[in-house]
Design an enzyme around this catalytic site. Structure first.
Site, PDB file in Angstrom:
ATOM      1  N   GLU A 178     118.475  42.448 -14.646  1.00 36.90           N
ATOM      2  CA  GLU A 178     119.346  42.685 -13.498  1.00 36.90           C
ATOM      3  C   GLU A 178     120.114  43.992 -13.636  1.00 36.90           C
ATOM      4  OE1 GLU A 178     119.356  41.205 -10.697  1.00 36.90           O
ATOM      5  OE2 GLU A 178     117.999  39.586 -11.279  1.00 36.90           O
ATOM      6  N   TYR A 216     127.416  40.342  -7.897  1.00 40.85           N
ATOM      7  CA  TYR A 216     125.979  40.159  -7.747  1.00 40.85           C
ATOM      8  C   TYR A 216     125.345  39.717  -9.065  1.00 40.85           C
ATOM      9  CZ  TYR A 216     121.049  41.041  -7.731  1.00 40.85           C
ATOM     10  OH  TYR A 216     119.693  40.868  -7.893  1.00 40.85           O
ATOM     11  N   ASP A 273     121.841  41.243  -2.736  1.00 44.37           N
ATOM     12  CA  ASP A 273     121.605  42.643  -3.078  1.00 44.37           C
ATOM     13  C   ASP A 273     121.373  43.410  -1.780  1.00 44.37           C
ATOM     14  OD1 ASP A 273     119.016  42.015  -2.254  1.00 44.37           O
ATOM     15  OD2 ASP A 273     118.069  43.097  -3.916  1.00 44.37           O
ATOM     16  N   CYS A 329     111.520  42.924   5.473  1.00 43.67           N
ATOM     17  CA  CYS A 329     112.728  43.369   6.183  1.00 43.67           C
ATOM     18  C   CYS A 329     113.277  44.622   5.506  1.00 43.67           C
ATOM     19  CB  CYS A 329     113.777  42.260   6.202  1.00 43.67           C
ATOM     20  SG  CYS A 329     115.131  42.550   7.368  1.00 43.67           S
ATOM     21  N   CYS A 381     108.449  43.458  11.453  1.00 39.17           N
ATOM     22  CA  CYS A 381     108.853  42.216  12.118  1.00 39.17           C
ATOM     23  C   CYS A 381     107.699  41.252  12.384  1.00 39.17           C
ATOM     24  CB  CYS A 381     109.592  42.535  13.417  1.00 39.17           C
ATOM     25  SG  CYS A 381     111.208  43.333  13.158  1.00 39.17           S
ATOM     26  N   CYS A 390     107.339  38.804   9.606  1.00 39.77           N
ATOM     27  CA  CYS A 390     108.545  38.109   9.147  1.00 39.77           C
ATOM     28  C   CYS A 390     108.526  36.634   9.540  1.00 39.77           C
ATOM     29  CB  CYS A 390     109.786  38.783   9.714  1.00 39.77           C
ATOM     30  SG  CYS A 390     111.326  38.015   9.138  1.00 39.77           S
ATOM     31  N   CYS A 407     116.128  35.707  14.258  1.00 40.13           N
ATOM     32  CA  CYS A 407     116.772  36.995  14.036  1.00 40.13           C
ATOM     33  C   CYS A 407     117.340  37.559  15.337  1.00 40.13           C
ATOM     34  CB  CYS A 407     115.760  37.979  13.445  1.00 40.13           C
ATOM     35  SG  CYS A 407     116.445  39.629  13.133  1.00 40.13           S
TER      36      CYS A 407
END
Length: 300
Positions: free
Chosen positions: A48, A131, A149, A197, A203, A206, A212
């Site tokens: 991370e 985070y 994130d 995304c 799109c 998705c 959305c």
């Protein structure tokens, strides 16, 4: 486009269907990343920290090499900071390595090698923010936590159709999260933002486009993700920057100490700027001045 105030209504009519759509799409498509095969808190933390500001493809070999040298906090804590900085070369943002070393020391000396799993306790460790604390909790301990994130923040803003503050984004992520499967939920959502995304979204691919708000609006400008907290923006020019110069000095010091007067020639700049660069590195604890006037990585 809406603002991110408390009056913002939830965009998802059925959280169960929403979550199922994300997971059904994501599980078969999970990227095969080596840190996803472990639940060791140290290995997860290293991944991370490395992934901050650095693409996964570049991180993989560095993560594997770093863990080969420092397989656990005890090994890292026992090494001088200079050794950790050498292992970090090529990743940039060396303060991340310094914080990682400090966290290893804290785990060994203050916690007897035991890792906390609560967010506040994780955030009390050096350099671990909201985070990273949630990522370690979800990915190492597999406990409920909503990871936000830049990719997830982009999804949150577009699905709600609103530019979000950091606190509002986290509130929404907490509300949407699947607490029964925190590891899976966060990983697939991260991959959705990383692969679909994106800043230029795909799109049609998705799985949650029907939920959305931005998609429903025809993706009209302005994109609500632009300006939302946590969504990355174009970085300042690297070439010729102080950040580049600092990196060049640290890379050279990885091969041994040099005279302070050699720094200007190394980074091809004025003596005044070279002195300032060295001063900032010393102030950050990334470089130390030796008794003979040379500069070196901490610990020699």
């Amino acid at each position: 486009m809406q603002d991110s105030g408390d009056e913002l209504t939830e965009p998802v009519e059925s959280f169960d269907a929403f979550r199922q759509a994300v997971v059904t799409w994501g599980v078969p498509r999970l990227r095969d990343l080596p840190w996803r095969r472990t639940r060791d808190p140290w290995a997860v933390l290293v991944s991370e920290v490395m992934l901050q500001q650095t693409q996964a493809a570049r991180v993989i070999p560095k993560w594997e090499a770093f863990l080969a040298e420092f397989p656990d906090p005890a090994a890292c804590a026992a090494a001088p900071l200079g050794a950790v900085l050498r292992a970090w070369q090529g990743l940039g943002y060396p303060r991340r390595a310094k914080h990682l070393h400090a966290t290893a020391v804290a785990i060994v000396t203050e916690r007897d090698g035991r890792w906390p799993d609560e967010i506040d306790a994780l955030m009390a460790l050096p350099g671990i923010g909201p985070y990273t604390a949630r990522a370690v909790r979800a990915f190492a301990h597999e406990l409920p936590a909503a990871v936000v994130d830049t990719n997830v923040a982009r999804i949150l803003a577009r699905v709600t159709g609103a530019r979000l503050t950091a606190s509002r984004a986290q509130q929404l992520a907490d509300r949407w999260a699947d607490d029964d499967e925190p590891w899976t939920w966060n990983q697939v959502l991260l991959d959705l933002g990383a692969s679909v995304c994106r800043p230029r979204p795909n799109c049609p691919a998705c799985p949650i486009r029907s939920w959305c708000e931005w998609h429903r609006s025809g993706c009209q400008e302005p994109d609500p993700a632009v300006g939302s907290a946590g969504v990355s923006v174009r970085q300042a020019r690297f070439a010729g920057s102080d950040r580049q110069a600092r990196g060049e000095v640290l890379a050279r010091l990885g091969r041994g100490a040099i005279g302070a007067d050699e720094v200007a020639a190394l980074i091809e700049t004025t003596a005044e700027r070279a002195a300032r660069i060295v001063d900032t590195l010393v102030a950050d604890g990334l470089v130390e001045r030796a008794g003979d006037g040379r500069v070196r990585l901490p610990g020699g």
